[in-house]
Design a protein around this motif. Structure first.
Motif, mmCIF file in Angstrom:
data_model
loop_
_atom_site.group_PDB
_atom_site.id
_atom_site.type_symbol
_atom_site.label_atom_id
_atom_site.label_comp_id
_atom_site.label_asym_id
_atom_site.label_seq_id
_atom_site.Cartn_x
_atom_site.Cartn_y
_atom_site.Cartn_z
ATOM 1 N N SER A 1 1.310 -44.333 -30.337
ATOM 2 C CA SER A 1 1.104 -43.251 -29.369
ATOM 3 C C SER A 1 1.178 -43.742 -27.922
ATOM 4 C CB SER A 1 -0.245 -42.572 -29.617
ATOM 5 O OG SER A 1 -1.305 -43.515 -29.527
ATOM 6 N N SER A 2 1.011 -45.051 -27.715
ATOM 7 C CA SER A 2 1.058 -45.604 -26.364
ATOM 8 C C SER A 2 2.465 -46.052 -25.965
ATOM 9 C CB SER A 2 0.093 -46.785 -26.242
ATOM 10 O OG SER A 2 0.490 -47.850 -27.106
ATOM 11 N N HIS A 3 3.441 -45.836 -26.832
ATOM 12 C CA HIS A 3 4.817 -46.252 -26.535
ATOM 13 C C HIS A 3 5.341 -45.481 -25.319
ATOM 14 C CE1 HIS A 3 9.053 -47.162 -27.029
ATOM 15 N NE2 HIS A 3 8.754 -48.026 -27.985
ATOM 16 N N GLN B 1 5.975 -35.973 -21.246
ATOM 17 C CA GLN B 1 6.149 -35.489 -19.884
ATOM 18 C C GLN B 1 7.326 -34.529 -19.798
ATOM 19 O OE1 GLN B 1 4.098 -35.858 -17.479
ATOM 20 N NE2 GLN B 1 5.321 -34.827 -15.915
ATOM 21 N N GLN B 2 8.345 -34.750 -20.613
ATOM 22 C CA GLN B 2 9.488 -33.841 -20.635
ATOM 23 C C GLN B 2 9.054 -32.442 -21.069
ATOM 24 O OE1 GLN B 2 12.622 -34.013 -19.599
ATOM 25 N NE2 GLN B 2 12.919 -31.916 -20.295
ATOM 26 N N LYS B 3 8.119 -32.382 -22.017
ATOM 27 C CA LYS B 3 7.593 -31.076 -22.439
ATOM 28 C C LYS B 3 6.841 -30.414 -21.294
ATOM 29 C CE LYS B 3 4.586 -28.701 -25.685
ATOM 30 N NZ LYS B 3 3.539 -28.816 -26.729
ATOM 31 N N THR B 4 6.066 -31.205 -20.550
ATOM 32 C CA THR B 4 5.348 -30.665 -19.400
ATOM 33 C C THR B 4 6.316 -30.126 -18.363
ATOM 34 O OG1 THR B 4 3.545 -32.252 -19.751
ATOM 35 C CG2 THR B 4 3.666 -31.195 -17.602
ATOM 36 N N VAL B 5 7.410 -30.854 -18.136
ATOM 37 C CA VAL B 5 8.425 -30.396 -17.190
ATOM 38 C C VAL B 5 9.019 -29.069 -17.649
ATOM 39 C CG1 VAL B 5 10.729 -30.888 -16.264
ATOM 40 C CG2 VAL B 5 8.996 -32.696 -16.329
ATOM 41 N N ALA B 6 9.285 -28.949 -18.965
ATOM 42 C CA ALA B 6 9.839 -27.704 -19.504
ATOM 43 C C ALA B 6 8.863 -26.546 -19.325
ATOM 44 C CB ALA B 6 10.186 -27.884 -20.981
ATOM 45 N N GLU B 7 7.570 -26.820 -19.486
ATOM 46 C CA GLU B 7 6.557 -25.771 -19.292
ATOM 47 C C GLU B 7 6.514 -25.321 -17.835
ATOM 48 O OE1 GLU B 7 3.078 -27.711 -20.689
ATOM 49 O OE2 GLU B 7 3.443 -27.268 -22.811
ATOM 50 N N ALA C 1 13.596 -24.547 -24.508
ATOM 51 C CA ALA C 1 13.615 -25.943 -24.060
ATOM 52 C C ALA C 1 12.262 -26.608 -24.306
ATOM 53 C CB ALA C 1 13.978 -26.009 -22.581
ATOM 54 N N GLU C 2 11.183 -25.857 -24.177
ATOM 55 C CA GLU C 2 9.846 -26.393 -24.474
ATOM 56 C C GLU C 2 9.762 -26.799 -25.949
ATOM 57 O OE1 GLU C 2 6.431 -24.115 -23.215
ATOM 58 O OE2 GLU C 2 7.587 -23.151 -21.636
ATOM 59 N N ASN C 3 10.262 -25.929 -26.838
ATOM 60 C CA ASN C 3 10.223 -26.229 -28.273
ATOM 61 C C ASN C 3 11.084 -27.443 -28.607
ATOM 62 O OD1 ASN C 3 8.567 -23.996 -28.737
ATOM 63 N ND2 ASN C 3 10.306 -22.618 -29.057
ATOM 64 N N ILE C 4 12.242 -27.536 -27.945
ATOM 65 C CA ILE C 4 13.121 -28.691 -28.182
ATOM 66 C C ILE C 4 12.423 -29.979 -27.763
ATOM 67 C CG2 ILE C 4 15.265 -29.796 -27.436
ATOM 68 C CD1 ILE C 4 16.475 -26.985 -27.217
ATOM 69 N N ARG D 1 9.697 -35.047 -29.357
ATOM 70 C CA ARG D 1 8.531 -35.933 -29.341
ATOM 71 C C ARG D 1 8.037 -36.208 -30.760
ATOM 72 N NH1 ARG D 1 3.443 -36.218 -30.039
ATOM 73 N NH2 ARG D 1 3.378 -34.061 -30.732
ATOM 74 N N ILE D 2 7.942 -35.151 -31.579
ATOM 75 C CA ILE D 2 7.454 -35.301 -32.954
ATOM 76 C C ILE D 2 8.397 -36.192 -33.766
ATOM 77 C CG2 ILE D 2 6.997 -34.063 -35.107
ATOM 78 C CD1 ILE D 2 6.038 -31.699 -33.409
ATOM 79 N N ASN D 3 9.713 -35.936 -33.652
ATOM 80 C CA ASN D 3 10.688 -36.730 -34.409
ATOM 81 C C ASN D 3 10.670 -38.191 -33.982
ATOM 82 O OD1 ASN D 3 11.518 -34.456 -35.817
ATOM 83 N ND2 ASN D 3 13.186 -33.984 -34.395
ATOM 84 N N THR D 4 10.559 -38.414 -32.673
ATOM 85 C CA THR D 4 10.533 -39.789 -32.175
ATOM 86 C C THR D 4 9.278 -40.518 -32.627
ATOM 87 O OG1 THR D 4 11.815 -39.120 -30.224
ATOM 88 C CG2 THR D 4 10.634 -41.214 -30.102
ATOM 89 N N GLU D 5 8.147 -39.830 -32.593
ATOM 90 C CA GLU D 5 6.898 -40.452 -33.043
ATOM 91 C C GLU D 5 6.976 -40.817 -34.524
ATOM 92 O OE1 GLU D 5 2.062 -39.730 -32.709
ATOM 93 O OE2 GLU D 5 3.441 -38.041 -32.453
ATOM 94 N N PHE D 6 7.562 -39.937 -35.337
ATOM 95 C CA PHE D 6 7.721 -40.218 -36.770
ATOM 96 C C PHE D 6 8.605 -41.443 -36.975
ATOM 97 C CE2 PHE D 6 10.241 -39.714 -40.650
ATOM 98 C CZ PHE D 6 9.231 -39.650 -41.604
ATOM 99 N N SER D 7 9.726 -41.499 -36.237
ATOM 100 C CA SER D 7 10.650 -42.631 -36.372
ATOM 101 C C SER D 7 10.003 -43.939 -35.945
ATOM 102 C CB SER D 7 11.913 -42.375 -35.535
ATOM 103 O OG SER D 7 12.592 -41.221 -35.988
#
Length: 318
Positions: free
Chosen positions: A201-203, A211-217, A282-285, A290-296
């Protein structure tokens, strides 16, 4: 010249051109914040001449200004601020990737130099073995097979050494490029590194995607604010020739003042509403990324820990 890992990392962070470019992009994003509150349309200046108020020719001068609702500028500033924060996190990500690349190249050099050292020791042993096998063959104490075996083993090691030397040269060029230095560095020592176990989670990549999600919001908030009414303000100065309502006679000199305050209502707002919906997508994307990257990252971390544990067990067996 030799260099320690810490010195190599510091030199790379200081000299790497890609990292410098990312820092410049961050400075650019910070400078854009100031534009959020001064993004005001041009002021209109008009002049009219003709039969404005009567059969006589009159003059009229006007100054008008349109501005968005103040909330729009506030939301734009919030958006630009969050984009600047994202650019800072991107700098941290690029620095993290640079440190990773330097560390990997450093320890690959350590590995190949150590292997070269071992092969040189083996080469010396087989050289001695070949010399003794040749003497034994001359003395009739062995057959040609013993000498051929020693010669073949020595040749195989020679080939491996040349391959390793080529690998070291390639890694040195890569290491030199990462450090952005004209000096050809080699690892200072073969010191071991402690295995750290940081939380995924600290990656920096996850932080940047969050932060990209925050920007989209914030972008969605800006698009919503643009449905607010616009404001218009105007000042007019005009002349009048003839007898006015106060029974006074006026010449054509401009002396009458008026102001106008208007509100722009977004009646045809279908396009703006579509932009709002697109921004929500764009928020959902961003969240899915983020979820996919964290899983990977979690999966990759698990695989690397298993590989490390397996290799550690093999070393302990030796």
């Amino acid at each position: 010249s030799t260099i320690s890992l810490d010195e190599a990392i510091n030199l790379a962070v200081q000299n790497n051109r890609n990292l410098k470019n990312e820092k410049l992009r961050s400075d650019f994003a910070k400078a854009l914040i100031k534009t959020s509150t001064v993004d005001i349309p041009q002021t209109s200046v008009t002049a009219d001449y003709g039969q404005i108020n009567s059969a006589y020719n009159d003059m009229k001068f006007g100054v008008s200004q349109s501005i968005a609702f103040p909330t729009v500028y506030k939301k734009q500033k919030n958006l630009y601020t969050e984009e600047w924060k994202k650019s800072q996190l991107n700098v941290s990500l690029k620095e993290f990737e640079l440190k990773k690349a330097v560390s990997q190249t450093y320890f690959q050099l350590v590995y190949w130099k150590e292997k070269e050292k071992l092969l040189n020791e083996a080469l010396q042993l087989y050289s001695n073995f070949l010399e003794k096998a040749s003497l034994r063959l001359k003395a009739g104490e062995s057959n040609v097979l013993e000498k051929a075996t020693a010669s073949n083993q020595k040749s195989a090691i020679d080939i491996q050494l040349k391959q390793i030397q080529q690998e070291v040269k390639t890694l040195q060029l890569q290491f030199q490029w990462l450090l952005n230095s004209d000096v050809e560095y080699l690892p200072l020592e073969t010191s071991k590194t402690n295995l750290s176990n940081p939380e995924v989670s600290s990656h920096p990549l996850l932080k940047m995607l969050e932060q990209q999600k925050t920007v989209a919001e914030k972008q969605t908030e800006v698009e919503k604010s643009r449905l607010l009414p616009g404001l218009q303000l105007a000042y007019n100065l005009n002349s009048f020739k003839g007898t006015g309502a106060d029974d006074k006679i006026y010449n054509a000199t401009p002396q009458f003042h008026s102001v106008m305050l208007g509100v722009g209502i977004p009646i045809f707002s279908g396009g703006q509403k579509a932009r709002i919906e697109a921004s929500k997508m764009a928020e959902n994307i961003a969240e899915n990324d983020r979820i996919n990257t964290e899983f990977s990252l979690n999966k990759k971390a698990t695989q690397l820990r298993q590989i490390y544990q397996t290799n550690l067990e093999i070393v302990n067996r030796y």
